[in-house]
Scaffold this active site. Structure first.
Site, PDB file in Angstrom:
ATOM      1  CG  ASP A 106      -0.918  -8.545   4.213  1.00  0.00           C
ATOM      2  OD1 ASP A 106      -1.359  -7.432   4.564  1.00  0.00           O
ATOM      3  OD2 ASP A 106      -1.153  -9.052   3.101  1.00  0.00           O
ATOM      4  CE  LYS A 157      -3.065  -5.437  -6.703  1.00  0.00           C
ATOM      5  NZ  LYS A 157      -3.095  -6.896  -6.632  1.00  0.00           N
ATOM      6  CG  ASP A 217       2.009  -6.718   0.992  1.00  0.00           C
ATOM      7  OD1 ASP A 217       2.009  -7.708   1.742  1.00  0.00           O
ATOM      8  OD2 ASP A 217       1.393  -6.692  -0.083  1.00  0.00           O
TER       9      ASP A 217
END
Length: 335
Positions: A106, A157, A217
């Site tokens: 992706d 993250k 992305d």
């Protein structure tokens, strides 16, 4: 040279488009993204591609076939249950006996495959990870590395303001097959959260490859729209020949319509009188825009029909969608 394409994800952030289309197969200017990725890799020396297919995997195989029309040999590894990125890599182990590349399917980028391979060999790495510098790394896996490019830590993250680096995992890797032995078989494993930190703790040499070109992305509606804007604006060269405007010779655009460049109008699309198309409008095959309607900063996939005197702005309309009400701002529909 072989490449592994990780294409088994559910694409939940792109729903409802991915209710009927596997995320790697969402169209970019009329062609499935995964097909475009393979076409980009083939001239770089990739002659064999292994696709890990999970959700709607048969659709992927049906669309791509054996790869002969793309200049590569394609093999498929189907997952009966989701295995995560690390589990998917392990599940394809039998296909790799030498250095190979891995791509998250992706990602839209212009990465130079041969330059990354040279970097990998120069640093005698077990794994090389492409890293990309971003302003806000809180939504990504952050990587710290030293002056010799050797990776020292991973942080997935981190909260805003707590990242120790703004270089993130760009989702492109070079692997030596020996490291696959370190991934447990038959389990759901995250290569980002589990495999890479484990390899680091076992003193395998992991190296960063700094990539400074275009990277995106495309896994959300906003990013999917942005990808098309960037391509039409010439910011992404992965898809050659499509910067600026393209109107298919089989499309019908009324002389009383207004086209504001850049736009992409696909095969057999029809634009009626007084309609306004663009800027940054993408019309798929056989899309129809009715009298007096506006399509701006939006994507109409194949077969979409827009009625009269409507506004479609900053939206994505899925295959064969019928638009009878205004879709204004941040809309994704598939009827």
């Amino acid at each position: 040279m072989k490449a592994l394409l990780l294409a088994g994800g559910l694409g939940t952030r792109l729903r409802p488009l991915t209710d009927h289309i596997p995320k790697p197969m969402v169209p970019i200017l009329g062609q499935p993204h995964l097909k475009r990725l393979i076409s980009y890799l083939s001239p770089s020396g990739i002659d064999e591609v292994v696709v890990t297919a999970g959700y709607r995997g048969k659709d992927i195989e049906l669309a791509l076939g054996d790869g002969s029309n793309l200049g590569v040999a394609i093999r498929y590894v189907h997952e009966n249950t989701p295995l995560g990125t690390g589990g998917a890599i392990k599940n394809a182990e039998k296909h790799f006996d030498g250095t190979f590349l891995i791509f998250n399917a992706d990602i839209l980028s212009e990465i130079d495959v041969q330059a990354m391979l040279r970097h990998h060999k120069k640093h005698d790495a077990a794994v090389t990870i492409a890293v990309k510098q971003v302003n806000n790394p809180s939504q990504y896996g952050v990587i710290e590395y030293d002056a010799d490019y050797r990776i020292r830590s991973f942080k997935e993250k981190p909260p805003p303001g707590e990242a120790s680096s703004n270089w993130i995992n760009a989702g492109v890797y070079v692997f030596e097959p020996a490291v696959l032995r370190e991934i447990p078989a038959g389990l759901t494993v995250s290569v980002e959260r589990e495999t890479f930190p484990a390899l680091l703790s076992q003193n395998h040499k992991l190296v960063a490859y700094r990539y400074e070109g275009y990277w995106l992305d495309i896994g959300t509606t906003d990013k999917y729209l942005l990808a098309h804007r960037d391509i039409l604006d010439g910011k992404c060269r992965t898809i050659a020949g499509h910067s600026g405007s393209y109107i298919s010779p089989t499309a019908t655009v009324s002389p009383e319509a207004t086209v504001v460049e850049p736009v992409y109008i696909g095969d057999k699309a029809i634009v009626d009188d007084k309609a306004v198309i663009g800027p940054h409008a993408v019309l798929g095959c056989s899309a129809y825009v009715g009298y007096g309607s506006m399509v701006i900063d939006s994507i109409l996939l194949d077969g979409v029909k827009v009625g009269q005197n409507l506004k479609v702005i900053n939206s994505v309309a899925g295959n064969n969608c019928r638009v009878y009400d205004n879709l204004i701002s941040d809309t994704c529909c598939e009827f």
